[in-house]
Write a protein that holds these residues in place. Structure first.
Motif, PDB file in Angstrom:
ATOM      1  N   SER A  39     -24.073   4.888 -63.573  1.00 41.41           N
ATOM      2  CA  SER A  39     -24.120   5.688 -62.352  1.00 41.41           C
ATOM      3  C   SER A  39     -25.362   6.563 -62.331  1.00 41.41           C
ATOM      4  O   SER A  39     -25.954   6.870 -63.377  1.00 41.41           O
ATOM      5  CB  SER A  39     -22.866   6.578 -62.230  1.00 41.41           C
ATOM      6  N   VAL A  40     -25.753   6.952 -61.133  1.00 45.09           N
ATOM      7  CA  VAL A  40     -26.837   7.909 -60.931  1.00 45.09           C
ATOM      8  C   VAL A  40     -26.561   8.625 -59.608  1.00 45.09           C
ATOM      9  O   VAL A  40     -25.932   8.060 -58.707  1.00 45.09           O
ATOM     10  CB  VAL A  40     -28.216   7.212 -60.910  1.00 45.09           C
ATOM     11  N   SER A  41     -27.001   9.858 -59.508  1.00 50.36           N
ATOM     12  CA  SER A  41     -26.778  10.631 -58.288  1.00 50.36           C
ATOM     13  C   SER A  41     -28.055  11.365 -57.903  1.00 50.36           C
ATOM     14  O   SER A  41     -29.011  11.451 -58.691  1.00 50.36           O
ATOM     15  CB  SER A  41     -25.652  11.653 -58.490  1.00 50.36           C
ATOM     16  N   SER A  42     -28.063  11.886 -56.700  1.00 51.20           N
ATOM     17  CA  SER A  42     -29.207  12.683 -56.253  1.00 51.20           C
ATOM     18  C   SER A  42     -29.401  13.891 -57.163  1.00 51.20           C
ATOM     19  O   SER A  42     -30.540  14.303 -57.444  1.00 51.20           O
ATOM     20  CB  SER A  42     -28.990  13.130 -54.807  1.00 51.20           C
ATOM     21  N   GLN A  43     -28.310  14.445 -57.650  1.00 44.02           N
ATOM     22  CA  GLN A  43     -28.413  15.584 -58.562  1.00 44.02           C
ATOM     23  C   GLN A  43     -29.081  15.165 -59.870  1.00 44.02           C
ATOM     24  O   GLN A  43     -29.933  15.892 -60.403  1.00 44.02           O
ATOM     25  CB  GLN A  43     -27.026  16.160 -58.831  1.00 44.02           C
ATOM     26  N   ASP A  44     -28.695  13.992 -60.388  1.00 47.07           N
ATOM     27  CA  ASP A  44     -29.309  13.489 -61.619  1.00 47.07           C
ATOM     28  C   ASP A  44     -30.816  13.339 -61.473  1.00 47.07           C
ATOM     29  O   ASP A  44     -31.579  13.550 -62.432  1.00 47.07           O
ATOM     30  CB  ASP A  44     -28.710  12.134 -62.006  1.00 47.07           C
ATOM     31  N   LEU A  45     -31.244  12.947 -60.267  1.00 48.08           N
ATOM     32  CA  LEU A  45     -32.661  12.693 -60.021  1.00 48.08           C
ATOM     33  C   LEU A  45     -33.409  13.928 -59.546  1.00 48.08           C
ATOM     34  O   LEU A  45     -34.615  13.855 -59.274  1.00 48.08           O
ATOM     35  CB  LEU A  45     -32.807  11.574 -58.978  1.00 48.08           C
TER      36      LEU A  45
END
Length: 402
Positions: A39-45
């Protein structure tokens, strides 16, 4: 009147990778990469001003054991993709409206549990429950036996796991998300077709684009066909729902469909013993080939729209399966290079296309979820503008017999 459906410049910018992007390789058969749960999210990026999450999940148990499900979520809008099933679209939900349907097939069936040749070539139905299915690319249409070869229902693409799976996120606004999967239809002596299938989505929007590039990797000219089998049930489909399209010509697929020609623009509610009814449609388009169609509920405040180019996809199959809810209450709006007749008929009637060695072709469709009366009205106005004062030709007899 010029109708802007989707700008070519926008499409090119969306589907082209750029230097300012984060690329995540989830699957690569050549490099032995299979990340599985991820998974990846806008927060992660570290992205601010846009919220989204992308999650890849390996399903467990039953006939869906081992199937990958990739989910994109943003602003109460969710797209579910199936990399294991030709990157088909399971469902799309936003603002309380679903694009998709309820099939008796209630699992996301892994292709390893499907025998395409079962039931005289109808094994494809054992996994059929998606909102959008790629029917192709080596062949499509109804099953037929020809010269010792079984051409199974709607080809192999949807039951082919992608060999490569890439998620690309632009790190500049509007932070476009692109999911790409490589579908290989490679058979010794027979086929060497490869398709980069893509879905492009701008977080927060209520539409997404499917962009596929098909390449003949062989040293010989090869046939190809494709139908984008796009399926919609409740809450859009209901008694009194409408099919809206700029129609140049419509004909019944078979004798059974002749009985529905007078009401081809409207739908019944769930009806026991209603057999599937199909119509062959040639749509009107603008000079550049752009057109659009939709299915809308009776009140005109919920709809699903599809825009495409008739130079790429010149025909549309309208599939009405208004059977009971448990049996599968659904309609299909299906842009394609071919109708759903067996490949033998499509070849005779000159609708099977070919690619030279090394040649590529592409297909672009934009799907819109319309969740208000205003949005539905505006979409319908564009369709009516394409139709204009041009008349629809109704052909009373099927153009082919199986």
């Amino acid at each position: 009147m010029k109708i802007k459906i989707i700008s070519l410049a926008v499409v090119i910018s969306l589907v082209s990778y750029n230097a300012n992007a984060k690329e995540f390789v989830l699957t690569d058969n050549e490099k032995g990469i299979a990340k599985g749960n991820w998974s990846v999210s806008s927060q992660d990026l570290g992205i601010k001003g846009s919220k989204f999450a992308i999650q890849n999940t390996i399903l467990k148990g039953g006939k869906q054991d081992g199937t990958e499900l990739l989910t994109i979520s943003s602003d109460n809008f969710t797209i579910k993709l199936i990399p294991t099933r030709g990157l088909g679209i399971l469902s799309v939900v936003g603002d309380g409206v679903r694009m998709g349907w309820d099939s008796p097939v209630d699992e996301v069936v892994h292709p390893k549990y499907i025998n395409l040749e079962s039931r005289a070539g109808l094994g494809w139905l054992d996994g059929f429950n998606e909102m959008m299915v790629r029917c192709g690319f080596e062949w499509t249409g109804h099953a037929v036996q020809d010269r010792g070869i079984m051409y199974t229902l709607h080809g192999r693409a949807q039951n082919t796991p992608v060999s490569k799976l890439i998620v690309d996120v632009s790190d500049k606004a509007p932070y476009t998300i692109t999911v790409k999967g490589l579908i290989k239809e490679n058979t010794f002596k027979k086929s060497n077709l490869e398709t980069w299938a893509s879905l492009i989505y701008v977080p927060g929007s209520r539409e997404f684009t499917v962009h596929d590039v098909l390449t003949n990797k062989s040293d010989y000219i090869r046939d190809y066909q494709i139908i984008y089998h796009s399926n919609f049930g409740t809450p859009i489909l209901e008694d009194g729902a409408k099919f809206v399209a700029p129609v140049k010509e419509i004909s019944p697929f078979n004798d059974y469909a002749k009985g529905g020609l007078d009401t081809w623009q409207t739908y019944l509610g769930p009806t026991k013993d209603f057999d599937e009814m199909v119509f062959n449609v040639y749509p009107f388009s603008e000079e550049n080939g752009e057109t659009q169609v939709m299915v809308t509920n009776k009140a005109g405040d919920k709809a699903a729209g599809i825009s495409f180019n008739t130079k790429q996809l010149p025909v549309l199959s309208l599939w009405k399966n208004t059977d009971t809810l448990k049996q599968g209450y659904v309609t299909g709006l299906e842009p394609g290079t071919s109708f759903a007749y067996p490949v033998t008929i499509e070849r005779e009637q000159k609708r099977v296309r070919q690619l030279k060695p090394g040649q590529s072709t592409e297909f672009t469709l934009t799907y819109s979820l319309l969740s208000s009366k205003d949005a539905v009205t505006k979409y319908e106005q564009k369709i009516k503008a394409i139709q204009g004062k041009q008349e629809t030709k109704i052909v009373n007899e099927p153009i082919a017999k199986e």
